[in-house]
Design a protein around this motif. Structure first.
Motif, mmCIF file in Angstrom:
data_model
loop_
_atom_site.group_PDB
_atom_site.id
_atom_site.type_symbol
_atom_site.label_atom_id
_atom_site.label_comp_id
_atom_site.label_asym_id
_atom_site.label_seq_id
_atom_site.Cartn_x
_atom_site.Cartn_y
_atom_site.Cartn_z
ATOM 1 N N LYS A 24 0.961 12.166 -54.338
ATOM 2 C CA LYS A 24 1.898 13.224 -54.750
ATOM 3 C C LYS A 24 1.390 13.895 -56.031
ATOM 4 C CE LYS A 24 6.255 13.179 -54.139
ATOM 5 N NZ LYS A 24 6.737 14.251 -53.332
ATOM 6 N N LYS A 25 0.831 13.100 -56.950
ATOM 7 C CA LYS A 25 0.268 13.659 -58.194
ATOM 8 C C LYS A 25 -0.870 14.627 -57.904
ATOM 9 C CE LYS A 25 -0.113 9.730 -60.652
ATOM 10 N NZ LYS A 25 -0.558 8.782 -61.633
ATOM 11 N N LEU A 26 -1.564 14.417 -56.769
ATOM 12 C CA LEU A 26 -2.714 15.248 -56.428
ATOM 13 C C LEU A 26 -2.330 16.405 -55.494
ATOM 14 C CD1 LEU A 26 -5.409 12.479 -56.024
ATOM 15 C CD2 LEU A 26 -5.045 14.005 -57.952
ATOM 16 N N GLY A 27 -1.034 16.685 -55.383
ATOM 17 C CA GLY A 27 -0.597 17.873 -54.663
ATOM 18 C C GLY A 27 -0.197 17.679 -53.218
ATOM 19 N N TYR A 28 -0.136 16.450 -52.742
ATOM 20 C CA TYR A 28 0.312 16.190 -51.376
ATOM 21 C C TYR A 28 1.821 15.968 -51.409
ATOM 22 C CZ TYR A 28 -4.548 15.951 -50.100
ATOM 23 O OH TYR A 28 -5.869 16.283 -49.897
ATOM 24 N N ASP A 29 2.524 16.503 -50.422
ATOM 25 C CA ASP A 29 3.970 16.366 -50.389
ATOM 26 C C ASP A 29 4.421 15.900 -49.013
ATOM 27 O OD1 ASP A 29 6.509 16.365 -51.395
ATOM 28 O OD2 ASP A 29 6.522 18.475 -51.954
ATOM 29 N N TYR A 30 5.680 15.509 -48.916
ATOM 30 C CA TYR A 30 6.201 14.987 -47.654
ATOM 31 C C TYR A 30 6.076 16.000 -46.525
ATOM 32 C CZ TYR A 30 8.235 11.434 -50.648
ATOM 33 O OH TYR A 30 8.403 10.422 -51.563
ATOM 34 N N LYS A 31 5.548 15.549 -45.398
ATOM 35 C CA LYS A 31 5.419 16.400 -44.210
ATOM 36 C C LYS A 31 6.824 16.794 -43.741
ATOM 37 C CE LYS A 31 3.502 16.303 -39.541
ATOM 38 N NZ LYS A 31 2.743 15.488 -38.582
ATOM 39 N N ASP A 32 7.010 18.087 -43.570
ATOM 40 C CA ASP A 32 8.302 18.638 -43.154
ATOM 41 C C ASP A 32 9.447 18.170 -44.057
ATOM 42 O OD1 ASP A 32 6.993 19.852 -40.955
ATOM 43 O OD2 ASP A 32 7.229 18.026 -39.766
ATOM 44 N N GLY A 33 9.142 17.817 -45.297
ATOM 45 C CA GLY A 33 10.175 17.382 -46.240
ATOM 46 C C GLY A 33 10.757 16.008 -45.948
ATOM 47 N N VAL A 34 10.173 15.269 -45.013
ATOM 48 C CA VAL A 34 10.707 13.965 -44.617
ATOM 49 C C VAL A 34 10.121 12.857 -45.506
ATOM 50 C CG1 VAL A 34 10.890 12.266 -42.749
ATOM 51 C CG2 VAL A 34 11.004 14.720 -42.231
ATOM 52 N N SER A 35 10.987 12.210 -46.291
ATOM 53 C CA SER A 35 10.506 11.172 -47.208
ATOM 54 C C SER A 35 10.856 9.773 -46.705
ATOM 55 C CB SER A 35 11.096 11.394 -48.601
ATOM 56 O OG SER A 35 12.509 11.315 -48.547
ATOM 57 N N LYS A 36 10.749 9.583 -45.391
ATOM 58 C CA LYS A 36 11.012 8.267 -44.785
ATOM 59 C C LYS A 36 9.703 7.678 -44.284
ATOM 60 C CE LYS A 36 15.700 8.934 -43.084
ATOM 61 N NZ LYS A 36 16.156 10.190 -42.530
ATOM 62 N N LEU A 37 9.652 6.357 -44.246
ATOM 63 C CA LEU A 37 8.484 5.677 -43.701
ATOM 64 C C LEU A 37 8.437 5.867 -42.192
ATOM 65 C CD1 LEU A 37 8.715 2.327 -45.670
ATOM 66 C CD2 LEU A 37 6.950 4.065 -45.926
ATOM 67 N N ASP A 38 7.218 6.042 -41.643
ATOM 68 C CA ASP A 38 7.066 6.159 -40.188
ATOM 69 C C ASP A 38 6.991 4.763 -39.568
ATOM 70 O OD1 ASP A 38 4.455 5.222 -40.556
ATOM 71 O OD2 ASP A 38 3.513 7.142 -40.115
ATOM 72 N N ASP A 39 6.751 4.712 -38.274
ATOM 73 C CA ASP A 39 6.721 3.421 -37.560
ATOM 74 C C ASP A 39 5.598 2.501 -38.036
ATOM 75 O OD1 ASP A 39 8.833 4.358 -36.086
ATOM 76 O OD2 ASP A 39 7.633 4.914 -34.345
ATOM 77 N N GLU A 40 4.568 3.079 -38.669
ATOM 78 C CA GLU A 40 3.450 2.268 -39.166
ATOM 79 C C GLU A 40 3.633 1.875 -40.630
ATOM 80 O OE1 GLU A 40 -0.172 4.417 -38.413
ATOM 81 O OE2 GLU A 40 0.198 4.490 -36.255
ATOM 82 N N GLY A 41 4.774 2.238 -41.216
ATOM 83 C CA GLY A 41 5.027 1.900 -42.613
ATOM 84 C C GLY A 41 4.364 2.830 -43.606
ATOM 85 N N HIS A 42 4.092 4.071 -43.163
ATOM 86 C CA HIS A 42 3.475 5.076 -44.036
ATOM 87 C C HIS A 42 4.434 6.227 -44.291
ATOM 88 C CE1 HIS A 42 -0.315 3.407 -42.187
ATOM 89 N NE2 HIS A 42 -0.574 3.324 -43.473
#
Length: 158
Positions: free
Chosen positions: A133-151
């Motif tokens: 996030k510090k390097l300019g990456y942000d949540y895809k589609d604004g979704v800040s939940k973990l996916d099925d793989e824990g990412h």
């Protein structure tokens, strides 16, 4: 920190890179994930798995005094020309927080897969989310939940 040497991964690097990745699972990521999950991942990321990733991605190794201390890769995202994905970004645990990760991201962001892409995705661990996030990456589609793989799925647009 002295100057890092950056070069493309060579299949002879697979065992060392595998060790670096597995040490991260078992010493660093284990703080945010279950011991069982980290053990499973460390069994999966053997040298053959590393070579497999390097077979479809541009993988780089980062060396200090000729010794590999970190790795990172970038690939086309599902074969798309205009989307890429960052993968297997790991630094020896004892060298984290010293700018190596930033150098990895800078290297990957100068790779042709990054430069041709309009969107770059990264599956970020709980452990690394703040760094990306510090390097300019942000949540895809604004979704800040973990996916099925824990990412967390993070992205950057160019």
């Amino acid at each position: 920190m002295e100057k890092l040497e950056v070069r493309r991964f060579d299949n002879n690097d697979a065992a060392i890179v595998s060790k670096i990745i597995c040490r991260n699972f078992l010493e660093v990521n284990i703080r945010d994930y279950s011991k069982e999950d980290m053990k499973k991942l460390s069994e999966i990321y053997n040298p053959d798995k590393v070579k497999m990733v390097a077979g479809y991605a541009h993988m780089y190794v980062f060396c200090l005094d000729k010794k590999i201390i970190a790795c990172g890769a970038i690939s086309s995202f599902w074969g798309k020309e205009d989307e890429s994905i960052l993968l297997t970004i790991f630094v020896l645990p004892e060298l984290q927080g010293k700018g190596v990760g930033r150098t990895i991201i800078e290297t990957l962001e100068n790779d042709k897969y990054f430069l041709r892409a309009k969107r770059i995705e990264i599956p970020a661990s709980i452990t690394a989310r703040g760094f990306y996030k510090k390097l300019g990456y942000d949540y895809k589609d604004g979704v800040s939940k973990l996916d099925d793989e824990g990412h967390y799925r993070l992205e950057k647009f160019r």
